[in-house]
Every structure is written in structure tokens, then in C-alpha cells.
Scaffold this active site. Structure first.
Site, PDB file in Angstrom:
ATOM      1  N   LEU A 246       1.011  -1.235  -0.080  1.00 24.25           N
ATOM      2  CA  LEU A 246       0.047   0.147  -0.013  1.00 24.25           C
ATOM      3  C   LEU A 246       1.036   1.234  -0.070  1.00 24.25           C
ATOM      4  O   LEU A 246       1.625   1.522   1.136  1.00 24.25           O
ATOM      5  CB  LEU A 246      -0.906  -0.079   1.134  1.00 24.25           C
ATOM      6  CG  LEU A 246      -2.038   0.813   1.443  1.00 24.25           C
ATOM      7  CD1 LEU A 246      -3.185   0.401   0.564  1.00 24.25           C
ATOM      8  CD2 LEU A 246      -2.603   0.780   2.765  1.00 24.25           C
ATOM      9  N   HIS A 247       0.689   1.964  -1.160  1.00 21.08           N
ATOM     10  CA  HIS A 247       1.710   2.969  -1.091  1.00 21.08           C
ATOM     11  C   HIS A 247       1.155   4.171  -1.884  1.00 21.08           C
ATOM     12  O   HIS A 247       1.847   5.331  -2.062  1.00 21.08           O
ATOM     13  CB  HIS A 247       3.224   2.887  -1.329  1.00 21.08           C
ATOM     14  CG  HIS A 247       3.026   2.647  -3.018  1.00 21.08           C
ATOM     15  ND1 HIS A 247       2.534   1.416  -3.546  1.00 21.08           N
ATOM     16  CD2 HIS A 247       3.463   3.554  -4.359  1.00 21.08           C
ATOM     17  CE1 HIS A 247       2.724   1.661  -4.812  1.00 21.08           C
ATOM     18  NE2 HIS A 247       3.198   2.773  -5.313  1.00 21.08           N
ATOM     19  N   ARG A 248      -0.047   4.301  -2.327  1.00 25.01           N
ATOM     20  CA  ARG A 248      -0.590   5.258  -3.372  1.00 25.01           C
ATOM     21  C   ARG A 248      -0.681   6.646  -2.534  1.00 25.01           C
ATOM     22  O   ARG A 248      -1.205   6.428  -1.527  1.00 25.01           O
ATOM     23  CB  ARG A 248      -1.804   4.862  -4.175  1.00 25.01           C
ATOM     24  CG  ARG A 248      -1.710   3.786  -5.237  1.00 25.01           C
ATOM     25  CD  ARG A 248      -1.900   4.172  -6.504  1.00 25.01           C
ATOM     26  NE  ARG A 248      -0.686   4.665  -7.160  1.00 25.01           N
ATOM     27  CZ  ARG A 248       0.444   3.761  -7.541  1.00 25.01           C
ATOM     28  NH1 ARG A 248      -0.063   2.436  -7.379  1.00 25.01           N
ATOM     29  NH2 ARG A 248       1.253   3.960  -8.014  1.00 25.01           N
TER      30      ARG A 248
END
Ligand code: UD1
Ligand code: UDP
Length: 368
Positions: free
Chosen positions: A204-206
Site C-alpha cells: 500500500l503506497h499510493r
């Protein structure tokens, strides 16, 4: 044909590796420019080492910053290098700020631009990546579309057919070239005390997810609920942006297993043996589809609709209940879907196209 390969982030290093290997194999006149957008050892150097990539001739050390500042630093740095090296073509891959700056720097100097992974669209202009994709495609001379769908999108935007080649996605080349080596390189499951098919894997990094406390918090709640609902560990190798935001929002997801970013060989094994993957990453959606592991995408849209079409992926958004519902829908799946990303020869095709080797391309039915 003097070729400059511009890259700067984790996914670009991985997805450009098959193209670089092909340039090496053909003893082509080429060199790598690293923009330095990613610089931590586990987001950058580790991939050069594992994939045995040649050193970049230049590192612009652009580092982190706001979109404008980061893109501007890369643009100015690249212009200098391109003016002195005078390559015939600049290759960029994907949708990061490095890609936009690379394409723009080259196009302004009338150097040909080749965009690897052209024609992807989420139709969500709040994503910085969507702006980068559109602008890059529209100033490129060679558009390497990974799928027929991507080609159709480009044609629909008025890009001439003769600029587009459908090559397959270089991520398939990268997975095929490295999966066996990954197994031979050690067993990350053992070292994490995990059993195959008995853990969930998360990335998860957006920006639109982790920089927003409501969205990030709601996803973390869903992941936390999964640990008790399924009695399985949730393994989350955490991107530095997300680590920073976790601290800023003071989130403490106690039931999740947070790891530093994992190297490519270790990550491929985790993807292959996970019971299910939850992600907002573009590359991870593709890899889970290729490796036969069901995927729940923590976004409202995707520029990889092929993964939805073959039944490998589902869009869950970021709400707790919808995520849990999508997980239960995807859990019974066990691979067996079609791979939509080509035949693992995208790197070869890209090399042939920029070198104008149409005889070989046509003789071997290289373009679909
Ligand atoms: C960038 C790309 C994104 C891509 C992702 C791949 C843009 C707009 N975004 O996002 O499309 O999916 O890379 O991982 O180009 N940081 C470190 N070490 C690093 C790199 C970053 O600590 O090596 C931290 C810094 O605090 C930085 C933050 O991560 O401010 C964000 O980095 P940045 O390169 O701006 O964007 P990414 O989120 O990595
Ligand atoms: N990846 C990795 N280690 C990790 C997480 C991801 O090697 O801990 C690899 C993954 O195999 C994929 C790529 O990084 O090839 C995806 O990059 P990322 O999710 O950072 O960017 P995106 O694809 O969303 O642009």
C-alpha cells in the site's frame, strides 16, 4: 542507435531490467541514467544487485520533494546529460515523475522517446501517475503498449497506429527470468516462519490512499479485522512513504506484520505463496495475476483492467466492509485464469522496434 535508458524508482528498475538485458545481449550502444528519485538501499540498489544490472553511467540524485520540485530537478539534470551524450532514443517505463521528466527532456531536444507500458489509463486525474502517463504518451515516438486494450486506448486518443507496438508487458519477462532464481536464492517463507497459502500479503503506497488519514485508517481497520476473521497473518512490507505517513497519523497497526520493503526475489516468493494479495500497486496487480494468486485492489479504479477481465483481481476501494466482502469473494479462487500480459518477450520486441528490425519482427510474428 545510441540508447539512453532513464529510470529512477523501484518498479522502473524491475520492469526495465528485461530491456536492459536485451540491450546487453545485443551489445548495443546504450547507457543508463538513474534519476535518483528512489535512493534507499531497499528501494533501489538491492534491485541492481539482485538483477545483476550494469551500473548507471549517471545518477542525478534528484531525491524526494514536491511534484514540481522533483520533476524539475530531474528535467534539468537530464537535459545536461542528453545534451552531452546525444543519444538517438530515450527509453522510459511506466508513469512516475521520472518518466514524465525523461520524456519531456528528450522531446524538447528532438530526441526520440520510447515509452514502455504506454496506453494505460485509470481515467482518474487526481492520480499524479495518470497525468504522467497521458503527457508521456503524447510526446513519445515509440509507444510500447503491453496489451491490445492499451493500443485501443492510444488509437482512441488520436495517436497514429504506426507509432504503437503491442509488445506484452516487461513485467512478465521479469517474472519469468527471475522466478526460478528467486527460489534458488533462499526461502523467505522459512525465515518469516510462514506456511504457503497461510498468510495474506499487503502492499500500500499510493499517495491518494496513504496520505489521507481516513482512507489509510479504514484500510488498516479492514486488514486488522482479517487477522482475527481468518486467523492468518497479514504480511505488509511497507513502502517508505507509507511508513512516514503511519508515523505522522500515529497509526499503530499492532496485529499486522510490518516489514521493511523486501527484495525482488523475496517478494516474488511472498506473492506466489500468499493465500491472497491486497494492494494498490500497479506492478503487484500484474504480478499476482501472472503468478496465479487472487488479488484485491484497494482502489476505486485500475489502469490494469485486463486483470479484472480474466478474474484475477477485484476493485474493493478503501471502505472496511467492501474490502472484507471482496476478500471473501476472491478467496475461493485459485489461479487458472489466462495471463493477459503477453509471452515474456516484450524486452526483445522493444529492442527490435527501436532498431527498426522489421524483417525479424514480421518473420517471427513478433507483434500480435
Ligand atoms: C513513486 C511514484 C509512484 C510509484 C512509486 C513506486 C511518482 C509521482 N510516484 O511514488 O507512481 O508507484 O514511486 O514505489 O512518481 N522515500 C524514501 N526512500 C526512497 C524513496 C522515497 O524514504 O528511496 C520516501 C520519502 O519520504 C519520499 C516518499 O517516500 O518523500 C515518497 O517518494 P516519491 O518518490 O515522491 O513517491 P513514491 O510514493 O515513492
Ligand atoms: N516489490 C518488491 N518489494 C516489495 C514490494 C514490491 O520488490 O516489498 C516489487 C514488486 O515485485 C513489483 C514492484 O516492486 O515488481 C512494484 O513497485 P511499486 O508497488 O513500488 O510501484 P507501482 O508498480 O505501483 O508503480
Amino acid at each position: 542507435m545510441k540508447t539512453a535508458v532513464v529510470l529512477g524508482t523501484r518498479p522502473e528498475i524491475i520492469k526495465m531490467s528485461p530491456v536492459i538485458r536485451e540491450l546487453q545481449k545485443q551489445q548495443a550502444d546504450y547507457f543508463i541514467i538513474h534519476t535518483g528519485q528512489h535512493y534507499s538501499y531497499n528501494m533501489d540498489r538491492v534491485f541492481f544487485e539482485q538483477l545483476k544490472l550494469p551500473e548507471a553511467r549517471y545518477n542525478l540524485e534528484a531525491g524526494s520533494g514536491t511534484h514540481g520540485a522533483q520533476t524539475a530537478r530531474i528535467l534539468a539534470g537530464l537535459e545536461k546529460v542528453l545534451l552531452s551524450e546525444k543519444p538517438d532514443v530515450v527509453l522510459v517505463q511506466g508513469d512516475t515523475n521520472t518518466v514524465l521528466a525523461g520524456a519531456l527532456a528528450a522531446a524538447k531536444l528532438h530526441i526520440q522517446v520510447g515509452h514502455v507500458e504506454a496506453g494505460l489509463r485509470s481515467y482518474d486525474r487526481n492520480m499524479p501517475e495518470e497525468i504522467n502517463r497521458i503527457l508521456t504518451d503524447h510526446c513519445s515516438d515509440y509507444l510500447f503498449a503491453p496489451t491490445e486494450k492499451a493500443q485501443t486506448i492510444l488509437l482512441g486518443e488520436g495517436i497514429p497506429r504506426d507509432k504503437i507496438s503491442v509488445t506484452g508487458n516487461t513485467i512478465l519477462d521479469a517474472v519469468q527470468q527471475n522466478l526460478e532464481i528467486a527460489y534458488a536464492n533462499g526461502n523467505i517463507l522459512n525465515s518469516l516462519n510462514l506456511q504457503p497459502e497461510s498468510f495474506f500479503l499487503v502492499t500500500l503506497h499510493r499517495q491518494e490512499n496513504v496520505d489521507d488519514p481516513a482512507r489509510f485508517g479504514s484500510i488498516l481497520q479492514a486488514l486488522d479485522a482479517m487477522t482475527s476473521l481468518y486467523q492468518l497473518p497479514v504480511i505488509y512490507p511497507i513502502h517508505p512513504r507509507s511508513r512516514k505517513m503511519l508515523q505522522e497519523f500515529n497509526f499503530q497497526p499492532r496485529n499486522l506484520t510490518l516489514l521493511d520493503p523486501v527484495d525482488f526475489f523475496g517478494f516474488l516468493q511472498l506473492e506466489k505463496y500468499a493465500r491472497l494479495i491486497l494492494t494498490d500497486s500497479g506492478g503487484v496487480q500484474e504480478e499476482s495475476c501472472i503468478l496465479g494468486t487472487p488479488c484485491v485492489t484497494l482502489r476505486d479504479n485500475t489502469e490494469r483492467p485486463e486483470t479484472l477481465d480474466v478474474g484475477a483481481n477485484i476493485l474493493a476501494g478503501t471502505g472496511r466492509e467492501k474490502i472484507l466482502e471482496c476478500v471473501s469473494l476472491m478467496l475461493p479462487k485459485n489461479g487458472g485464469w489466462q495471463n493477459p500480459f503477453g509471452d515474456g518477450k516484450a524486452g526483445e520486441r522493444i529492442y527490435l522496434v527501436i532498431n527498426d528490425n522489421w524483417e525479424t519482427i514480421i518473420a517471427s510474428k513478433y507483434l500480435y
